[in-house]
Design a protein around this motif. Structure first.
Motif, mmCIF file in Angstrom:
data_model
loop_
_atom_site.group_PDB
_atom_site.id
_atom_site.type_symbol
_atom_site.label_atom_id
_atom_site.label_comp_id
_atom_site.label_asym_id
_atom_site.label_seq_id
_atom_site.Cartn_x
_atom_site.Cartn_y
_atom_site.Cartn_z
ATOM 1 N N GLY A 27 0.672 -0.910 -0.642
ATOM 2 C CA GLY A 27 0.136 0.028 0.070
ATOM 3 C C GLY A 27 0.654 1.339 0.131
ATOM 4 N N TYR A 28 1.558 1.539 0.356
ATOM 5 C CA TYR A 28 2.366 2.037 0.642
ATOM 6 C C TYR A 28 4.189 2.008 1.000
ATOM 7 C CZ TYR A 28 1.234 2.022 5.518
ATOM 8 O OH TYR A 28 1.050 1.846 6.873
ATOM 9 N N LEU A 29 4.668 1.278 1.519
ATOM 10 C CA LEU A 29 6.187 0.847 1.459
ATOM 11 C C LEU A 29 5.831 1.201 2.661
ATOM 12 C CD1 LEU A 29 6.889 3.909 -0.130
ATOM 13 C CD2 LEU A 29 5.117 3.278 -0.210
ATOM 14 N N ALA A 30 7.874 0.675 2.830
ATOM 15 C CA ALA A 30 8.622 1.098 3.844
ATOM 16 C C ALA A 30 9.167 2.183 4.987
ATOM 17 C CB ALA A 30 10.280 0.263 3.345
ATOM 18 N N GLY A 31 9.592 1.745 5.943
ATOM 19 C CA GLY A 31 9.959 2.921 7.120
ATOM 20 C C GLY A 31 8.807 3.017 7.517
ATOM 21 N N LEU A 32 7.840 1.775 7.716
ATOM 22 C CA LEU A 32 7.662 2.195 8.844
ATOM 23 C C LEU A 32 7.771 1.121 10.522
ATOM 24 C CD1 LEU A 32 3.895 0.734 6.331
ATOM 25 C CD2 LEU A 32 4.851 3.728 7.613
ATOM 26 N N TYR A 104 -6.770 -7.534 -0.385
ATOM 27 C CA TYR A 104 -5.905 -6.992 0.469
ATOM 28 C C TYR A 104 -5.701 -5.536 -0.388
ATOM 29 C CZ TYR A 104 -3.135 -10.225 2.292
ATOM 30 O OH TYR A 104 -2.920 -11.192 3.757
ATOM 31 N N PHE A 105 -6.352 -4.426 -0.697
ATOM 32 C CA PHE A 105 -6.552 -3.679 -0.439
ATOM 33 C C PHE A 105 -6.272 -2.011 0.170
ATOM 34 C CE2 PHE A 105 -9.426 0.427 -1.852
ATOM 35 C CZ PHE A 105 -9.551 0.379 -3.268
ATOM 36 N N PHE A 106 -4.952 -1.483 -0.535
ATOM 37 C CA PHE A 106 -4.183 -0.094 -0.233
ATOM 38 C C PHE A 106 -4.389 1.305 -1.659
ATOM 39 C CE2 PHE A 106 -1.643 -4.468 0.562
ATOM 40 C CZ PHE A 106 -1.284 -4.317 2.184
ATOM 41 N N VAL A 107 -4.677 2.113 -0.140
ATOM 42 C CA VAL A 107 -5.045 3.436 -0.896
ATOM 43 C C VAL A 107 -4.161 4.484 -1.012
ATOM 44 C CG1 VAL A 107 -7.187 5.137 -0.810
ATOM 45 C CG2 VAL A 107 -7.222 2.571 0.141
ATOM 46 N N ILE A 108 -3.673 5.009 -1.825
ATOM 47 C CA ILE A 108 -3.306 6.240 -1.134
ATOM 48 C C ILE A 108 -3.683 7.384 -2.635
ATOM 49 C CG2 ILE A 108 -0.776 7.583 -2.394
ATOM 50 C CD1 ILE A 108 0.523 4.462 -3.085
ATOM 51 N N ILE A 109 -3.918 8.146 -1.078
ATOM 52 C CA ILE A 109 -4.944 9.537 -1.798
ATOM 53 C C ILE A 109 -5.060 10.695 -0.645
ATOM 54 C CG2 ILE A 109 -6.803 8.549 0.468
ATOM 55 C CD1 ILE A 109 -8.594 9.393 -1.733
ATOM 56 N N ALA A 144 -1.231 8.541 3.201
ATOM 57 C CA ALA A 144 -2.028 9.783 3.356
ATOM 58 C C ALA A 144 -1.645 11.101 2.554
ATOM 59 C CB ALA A 144 -2.835 10.545 4.317
ATOM 60 N N LEU A 145 -1.431 11.194 1.156
ATOM 61 C CA LEU A 145 -0.351 12.507 1.222
ATOM 62 C C LEU A 145 -1.039 13.543 1.015
ATOM 63 C CD1 LEU A 145 1.465 10.425 -0.553
ATOM 64 C CD2 LEU A 145 0.856 11.946 -2.689
ATOM 65 N N GLY A 157 -6.768 11.075 3.775
ATOM 66 C CA GLY A 157 -6.432 9.810 4.028
ATOM 67 C C GLY A 157 -7.459 9.342 5.510
ATOM 68 N N GLU A 158 -7.060 10.009 5.904
ATOM 69 C CA GLU A 158 -7.255 9.730 7.960
ATOM 70 C C GLU A 158 -8.335 9.413 7.812
ATOM 71 O OE1 GLU A 158 -5.044 13.014 10.577
ATOM 72 O OE2 GLU A 158 -6.916 13.042 10.102
ATOM 73 N N ASP A 159 -9.466 10.079 7.524
ATOM 74 C CA ASP A 159 -10.787 9.768 6.822
ATOM 75 C C ASP A 159 -11.665 8.143 6.144
ATOM 76 O OD1 ASP A 159 -11.473 11.877 8.085
ATOM 77 O OD2 ASP A 159 -11.788 12.703 6.042
#
Ligand code: FMN
Length: 178
Positions: A27-32, A104-109, A144-145, A157-159
């Protein structure tokens, strides 16, 4: 704008992932930092068909000026290079009723206006907020961008992240705001 530098950093990080880890982070990658990468995935048994390849992964983006799309497209490319199938979806085209079929559903918004969703993703945003759909089979992550100079930083993104949880979906990676 998401700079080339940031995108390159994301690519580098993701390139070091194992296949499992790439799925986890798709969904968004590393660094978490701090979260065990494979903790949320069921164990893989080598004497059985690889369950990864049978999982459905969708990477969806909602964008106004292209940053989310660029990021999602780059990530999808990285994931595919790992031999994992991923469906890239524009939320302006995505049928929210299909959420029930996702695994699996990943969102970038991104967030626009004064804490609003991108215009073309509004239909999706409204649908998930106005309908009590059962997402208990869905595993999700949201990137969330936004821009921290706005009072409602990354609100869309929070919503979406919060709403998915309310609808029963399982968050497998924490919300990431950037
Ligand atoms: C007119 C306008 C309004 C914006 N409003 C917000 C906002 O309320 N909150 C926020 O976090 N970011 C806001 N942003 C920043 C965008 O979310 C950020 O530039 C993001 O990277 C855009 O991604 P996109 O190209 O995928 O739409 C705004 C940007 C613009 C141009």
């Amino acid at each position: 704008m998401l700079s080339e530098t940031k995108l390159n950093v994301l690519k580098q990080i993701s390139g070091e992932f194992s296949r499992d880890e790439t799925i986890w982070a798709s969904g968004y990658l590393a660094g978490l930092a701090g979260t065990p990468l494979t903790a949320t995935l069921p164990p893989i048994h080598t004497d059985q068909p690889d369950p990864i390849t049978t999982r459905k992964i969708t990477l969806a983006y909602g964008t106004e000026t292209g940053n989310s799309k660029k990021l999602a497209t780059g990530l999808a490319g990285i994931i595919k290079k790992k031999g994992i199938q991923v469906k890239l979806a524009d939320l302006s085209q995505y049928k929210p009723k299909d959420l029930g079929k996702e695994d699996y559903f990943f969102v970038i918004i991104s967030t626009q206006g004064e804490g609003d969703p991108p215009v073309l993703a509004k239909k999706f945003y409204d649908y998930i907020h106005e309908n009590e759909i059962n997402l208990s089979n869905l595993k999700f992550g949201v990137l969330a961008l936004g821009d921290s100079s706005y009072p409602l930083f990354c609100k869309t993104g929070e919503d979406v992240d919060y709403r998915f949880e309310l609808l029963g979906a399982k968050r497998i990676v924490p919300l990431k705001k950037m």
